[in-house]
Scaffold this active site. Structure first.
Site, PDB file in Angstrom:
ATOM      1  N   LYS A   1      71.307  84.186  34.547  1.00 50.46           N
ATOM      2  CA  LYS A   1      71.546  83.853  35.954  1.00 50.46           C
ATOM      3  C   LYS A   1      72.665  84.741  36.518  1.00 50.46           C
ATOM      4  CE  LYS A   1      71.666  79.615  34.384  1.00 50.46           C
ATOM      5  NZ  LYS A   1      71.611  78.184  34.118  1.00 50.46           N
TER       6      LYS A   1
ATOM      7  N   ASP B   1      71.539  72.013  29.976  1.00 48.72           N
ATOM      8  CA  ASP B   1      71.169  71.148  31.116  1.00 48.72           C
ATOM      9  C   ASP B   1      69.791  70.506  30.937  1.00 48.72           C
ATOM     10  OD1 ASP B   1      69.976  73.630  31.431  1.00 48.72           O
ATOM     11  OD2 ASP B   1      70.452  73.841  33.561  1.00 48.72           O
TER      12      ASP B   1
HETATM   13  C1  BG6 Z   1      71.746  69.883  38.306  1.00 46.19           C
HETATM   14  C2  BG6 Z   1      72.231  69.521  36.929  1.00 46.19           C
HETATM   15  O1  BG6 Z   1      71.294  68.752  38.977  1.00 46.19           O
HETATM   16  O2  BG6 Z   1      70.702  70.799  38.177  1.00 46.19           O
HETATM   17  C3  BG6 Z   1      72.686  70.770  36.214  1.00 46.19           C
HETATM   18  O3  BG6 Z   1      73.254  68.573  37.005  1.00 46.19           O
HETATM   19  C4  BG6 Z   1      71.600  71.778  36.192  1.00 46.19           C
HETATM   20  O4  BG6 Z   1      73.128  70.455  34.923  1.00 46.19           O
HETATM   21  C5  BG6 Z   1      71.082  72.027  37.581  1.00 46.19           C
HETATM   22  O5  BG6 Z   1      72.042  72.959  35.604  1.00 46.19           O
HETATM   23  C6  BG6 Z   1      69.920  72.979  37.576  1.00 46.19           C
HETATM   24  O6  BG6 Z   1      69.527  73.243  38.883  1.00 46.19           O
HETATM   25  P1  BG6 Z   1      70.208  74.319  39.811  1.00 46.19           P
HETATM   26  O7  BG6 Z   1      69.218  74.506  40.854  1.00 46.19           O
HETATM   27  O8  BG6 Z   1      71.494  73.737  40.267  1.00 46.19           O
HETATM   28  O9  BG6 Z   1      70.397  75.543  38.967  1.00 46.19           O
HETATM   29  C1  GLC Z   2      68.888  79.686  32.039  1.00 47.65           C
HETATM   30  C2  GLC Z   2      69.650  79.375  30.765  1.00 47.65           C
HETATM   31  C3  GLC Z   2      69.183  78.069  30.185  1.00 47.65           C
HETATM   32  C4  GLC Z   2      69.254  77.001  31.250  1.00 47.65           C
HETATM   33  C5  GLC Z   2      68.451  77.400  32.452  1.00 47.65           C
HETATM   34  C6  GLC Z   2      68.454  76.356  33.550  1.00 47.65           C
HETATM   35  O1  GLC Z   2      67.585  79.963  31.716  1.00 47.65           O
HETATM   36  O2  GLC Z   2      69.448  80.402  29.831  1.00 47.65           O
HETATM   37  O3  GLC Z   2      69.952  77.717  29.080  1.00 47.65           O
HETATM   38  O4  GLC Z   2      68.774  75.807  30.734  1.00 47.65           O
HETATM   39  O5  GLC Z   2      68.935  78.606  32.927  1.00 47.65           O
HETATM   40  O6  GLC Z   2      69.717  76.129  34.054  1.00 47.65           O
END
Ligand code: BG6
Ligand code: GLC
Ligand code: GLC
Length: 931
Positions: free
Chosen positions: A177, A213
């Site tokens: 990311k 996550d």
């Molecule tokens: C959130 C979670 O709601 O969603 C996080 O609490 C997670 O842990 C995230 O990484 C993933 O979604 P985004 O769109 O925020 O990357």
């Molecule tokens: C990226 C990370 C992975 C995570 C995902 C969603 O792919 O490598 O570990 O779960 O993003 O946040």
């Protein structure tokens, strides 16, 4: 006419649905179901590659073990701090799980604060990034008035691929990311966080667990729905995790139960596996990213890239004159100007077109209606492809679960989070629909995690905390069964001291050390017909042997009779009458009633012998309590019973302990066999002792003792006699008190011979199951097992027989099979219970094997020293189900002997029901000597 046609052609061209043009243009992005099935199959084989030890290093789908072994079971509680790092926002939270009265709404209460992270930190020094995280935590504690002194358990949601060897450790494999902080790759991020917390100072925080996550999302949703075994993120990044069978996860030891595996699927395609579906726009997105060549699947799917894909397509179409009359603005040429939020807005049901127009106008373009329709359609195709690819990935995961469970149809729930899934109006519907087409036999329920992943992270930590404290308590109980090398040395020394005292007939020795009046090994000259009888626990066995120069070509005939269990506790005369009846039947059956054949009588209880054919029962053991036998000559008792029948006569030539019979039959095969060991219902050993060391009591009245054993033989040249140690008695005077556990005390107190045979009660098949049962009762009462419920089944003496220990402890026995054994016994167990039961069985049988090993070691070192040898090769003849059938007993026993008796080389020779042949050999020997 021609003019009319031309006009209508032009008109129809004008009317052409602009989406068709886009469809044609983006043909390569529209994946049909066959392609998706194919991608799904490639995905599944990549998952397998990731699970296997040999190929995991080369797999793009990493399949990372998470050390999360169970989904929520409803018993989690506590207060936790959580950090949620790696999604679109960074948050600090305080989560209370069922901690206070009055917590309703899902029984979880959360407070949270979002902390922005400056872009510079995401790409700067790792330690500074972690310092920021830790300072945000401190700020949160202060703002929410959470004590800085009190210790707080903390869960860390860290959404990047990590190699975890436990829940509280994780080496960062790669950034993805928008993060690429320096100096963290390959490092333990939990440790990095702890160090940052120390640097910040002034907080009392214990980082107990780190989770991805996806895992935290699966747990959050598992709180509501027990079927939730998959976690999915379609947000800034994309990823999924699921519950895999431990036996398929090569990188984690053990094969019992399940563990959540983080697929970290974003890297699928990094080895070119998606080459055939990748478009020029994907290549452009990749090339312009901060991790070119990596996370190929993620770049086709997740929120960080969807807007950019749309922009690149629109730009290209505009350049080709297919949009905006070929007009291209600077904004349209600028990276990041179309976001995933824009794409979501374009697809809104009611205002989609209006939104598209204003987004395009925001990019300094002047779109026509058709341009707006076309651009909206580009968004649809790009986001549709994303949901299609996610469906293909999910289909692979669900197929794996389906195959693991051997199910044709099944229901499963998938916990989902991430801004794309949450905010894109059409995304969920499309994903569900495609998945249904790809996997019609599977009923999938998607559960949206509204509250983010922190609830789940807290649950993981709660489980970890509970399991850690339970494990500690179980370990404390089981540690009582674990014997150190020093303790085993002490047991060996006490066994030796018991042997010496017994031989010297000093006072009441714990070991009876009974002379057997057996002096020689069989020599192979045995010939003729002999009988052998063997009183076992619940049966009586009769054997006729016809020796033709020893055992080699001997003919054997036998028959087994039942001893009714009540006879084990009834009057002696009844027991012996029953035996006489069995003997009578056997002689009839063989047609040898009047031949007056000599017989060996195996009486596997301690008998004080005054000659080879005479011996009084010292005391019953192994659950027998028949009256009027102790203190009586058992040969006489049998002969009197036979006399009472007035039918036939029996010449009982030899009274033989089972250990002695075993040793003799093995000595026939291997002349070095000078020890006989039984580990069956009872536990005992015999061995060849120097006559000079043996004090015996004579048959005719001379009860004084002190008579040289050699004189009683009538055979001047023999030097040794077999001694039945009756080692089961060790501990009767308290010499084992320091290793005896509360369960052993229970077993002893509830036996028919309390305070007797203490060593036997630690080592033999008759008691081990009971030791296990009492330990399970203890753990259940402590609330550590069977949900704290003491059932009638568990209270039933004898319900866990030793044969179940052998089954339960088999190495490759899956937990489910352990459960089903327990279930059959009426013990309803969870997988965790089964693990504990197996541990208890292991501790109890391991100790038994070690103690037998210590005993054997004492015996063989005594023989060695008797002979003044530095080195001694000896064979031990062994019989008994515990030795033969238990998966580990014999190995542990042998290993213990090896360690405790380094000057001896011991061969263990299992005897196949040899004791009766041994008794017949002894009988033949006695007969042939008399002749
Ligand atoms: C959130 C979670 O709601 O969603 C996080 O609490 C997670 O842990 C995230 O990484 C993933 O979604 P985004 O769109 O925020 O990357
Ligand atoms: C990226 C990370 C992975 C995570 C995902 C969603 O792919 O490598 O570990 O779960 O993003 O946040
Ligand atoms: C009991 C008996 C002993 C016998 C052993 C094995 O310990 O007392 O004589 O050898 O069981 O069967």
């Amino acid at each position: 006419m021609l003019a009319v046609h031309l006009v209508s052609f032009l008109f129809s061209k004008l009317q052409e649905d602009p989406t068709k043009k886009v469809d044609r243009f983006l043909h390569a992005m529209r994946l049909h179901d066959d392609q998706l099935r194919d991608i799904s199959a490639r995905f599944l084989s990549e998952m397998k590659k990731g699970l296997s030890a040999q190929s995991s290093a080369a797999a793009t789908v990493k399949m990372l073990p998470t050390h999360v072994r169970s989904t929520p079971d409803g018993s989690e509680k506590g207060q936790f701090l959580t950090l949620d790092f790696g999604g679109s926002v960074f948050k600090v939270l305080h989560v209370k799980v069922r901690e206070e009265m009055g917590i309703r709404r899902g029984e979880v209460e959360m407070e949270e604060k979002t902390y922005p992270i400056p872009k510079g930190l995401l790409e700067g020094k790792g330690s500074e990034l972690f310092d920021h995280v830790s300072e945000s935590l401190k700020d949160f504690l202060q703002e929410k008035n959470i004590s800085l002194e009190k210790k707080h358990p903390l869960a860390f949601t860290f959404s990047f691929p990590c190699e975890q060897s436990s829940l509280s450790q994780g080496l960062l494999l790669s950034w993805s990311k928008n993060v690429r902080a320096r100096g963290v790759l390959g490092k333990d991020v939990v440790q990095a966080l702890r160090e940052a917390i120390d640097r910040t100072g002034g907080m009392n925080v214990e980082v107990l667990a780190m989770v991805n996550d996806t895992v935290a999302t699966m747990m959050t949703c598992g709180f509501e729905d027990r079927r939730c075994e998959v976690g999915l993120i379609v947000g800034t990044g994309t990823n999924a995790c699921y519950m895999e069978e431990l036996r398929h996860i090569d990188l984690v030891e053990g094969d019992e139960g399940r563990m959540c595996v983080n697929t970290d699927w974003g890297a699928f395609g990094d080895d070119g596996a998606l080459k055939d579906v990748i478009t020029e726009y994907d290549r452009e997105v990749d090339a312009a990213s901060n991790n070119a060549g990596r996370q190929i699947f993620e770049k086709m799917v997740s929120g960080m890239y969807l807007g950019e894909l749309v922009r690149l397509v629109v730009l290209k179409m505009a350049r080709l004159g297919l949009l905006f009359d070929g007009h291209v603005s600077d904004a349209l040429k600028t990276k990041g100007k179309i976001t995933t939020a824009h794409v979501a807005a374009m697809e809104e049901t009611k205002n989609g077109l209006k939104n598209t127009r204003s987004i395009l106008m925001g990019l300094n373009l002047t779109p026509s209606q058709n341009d707006c329709v076309a651009v909206q359609h580009v968004g649809t195709i790009v986001s549709f492809r994303s949901s299609n690819l996610v469906a293909a990935g999910l289909a692979a995961i669900l197929t794996q679960i389906q195959r693991n469970r051997n199910l044709r149809t099944f229901r499963v729930s998938v916990g989902v989070d991430g801004t794309v899934y949450k905010t894109h109006p059409q995304y969920p519907k499309r994903l569900h629909k495609v998945l249904k087409r790809l996997l019609p036999e599977c009923r999938v329920r998607f559960i949206l995690s509204n509250s983010g992943s922190s609830k789940g992270a807290a649950l993981v930590t709660a489980v970890a905390q509970r399991l850690a404290s339970q494990k500690q308590k179980v370990d404390e109980t089981l540690s009582l069964f674990r014997l150190s090398y020093q303790q085993l040395q002490v047991v060996k020394a006490r066994m030796r001291a018991g042997m010496e005292a017994g031989l010297r007939r000093e006072g009441r020795s714990e070991l009876k050390m009974l002379p057997s009046f057996v002096y020689n090994s069989p020599d192979g000259t045995e010939h003729g017909k002999y009988l052998a009888f063997d009183l076992r626990g619940t049966n009586f066995k009769a054997l006729l042997v016809n020796f033709k120069n020893g055992l080699q070509k001997a003919e054997l005939y036998n028959k087994i009779y039942t001893i009714p269990p009540e006879m084990m506790q009834g009057p002696g005369a009844e027991l012996f009458d029953h035996i006489a009846e069995c003997v009578s039947d056997f002689l009839d059956y063989m047609g040898i009633k009047n031949l007056g054949l000599p017989a060996g009588f195996i009486f596997p209880f301690p008998c004080k012998q005054t000659a080879i054919d005479a011996g009084t029962l010292v005391c019953w053991t192994k659950g027998f309590k028949t009256t009027d036998c102790e203190g009586h000559d058992v040969v006489k008792m049998l002969q009197e019973a036979i006399k009472r029948r007035k039918e036939f006569e029996l010449d009982i030539t030899a009274l033989v302990n089972d250990t002695v019979g075993t040793m003799m039959s093995c000595a026939y095969e291997d002349p070095q066999c000078e020890v006989g060991l039984i580990v069956g219902a009872g536990s005992n050993v015999c061995y060849m002792e120097e006559l000079r060391n043996i004090e015996t009591e004579q048959r005719d009245g001379n009860e004084e003792g002190g008579t040289d054993g050699a004189k009683t033989t009538g055979v001047a040249e023999v030097e040794r006699m077999c001694i039945n140690t009756e080692w089961g008695g060790l501990g009767e005077a308290g010499s084992l008190d320091d290793i005896i556990t509360p369960s052993d005390v229970e077993v002893d107190q509830n036996s028919v011979n309390p305070e007797k045979q203490r060593f036997e009660k630690l080592t033999s098949g008759m008691y081990l199951g009971e030791v296990v049962r009492h330990t399970l009762l203890d753990l259940t009462r402590q609330g550590l097992l069977f949900r704290g419920r003491v059932t009638d089944a568990l209270k039933t003496p004898g319900i866990i027989q030793t044969k179940y220990l052998s089954q339960i402890e088999r190495d490759r026995l899956a937990l489910l099979q352990v459960r089903s054994i327990l279930q059959r016994l009426g013990l309803d167990s969870t997988c965790d219970d089964s693990i504990i039961v197996k541990e208890v069985c292991g501790a109890v049988s391991h100790r038994a094997a070690q103690l037998c090993g210590a005993g054997i070691s004492a015996v063989i070192d005594k023989i060695r020293e008797n002979r003044g040898l530095d080195h001694f090769d000896v064979t031990v003849g062994v019989e008994g189900k515990l030795y033969k059938l238990h998966p580990h007993f014999s190995r542990v026993l042998q290993e213990t002997v090896r360690v405790l008796s380094p000057q001896c080389r011991v061969t263990f020779l299992p005897s196949e029901e040899g004791r009766m042949k041994g008794a017949a050999l002894i009988t033949a020997g006695v007969r042939q000597m008399k002749m």
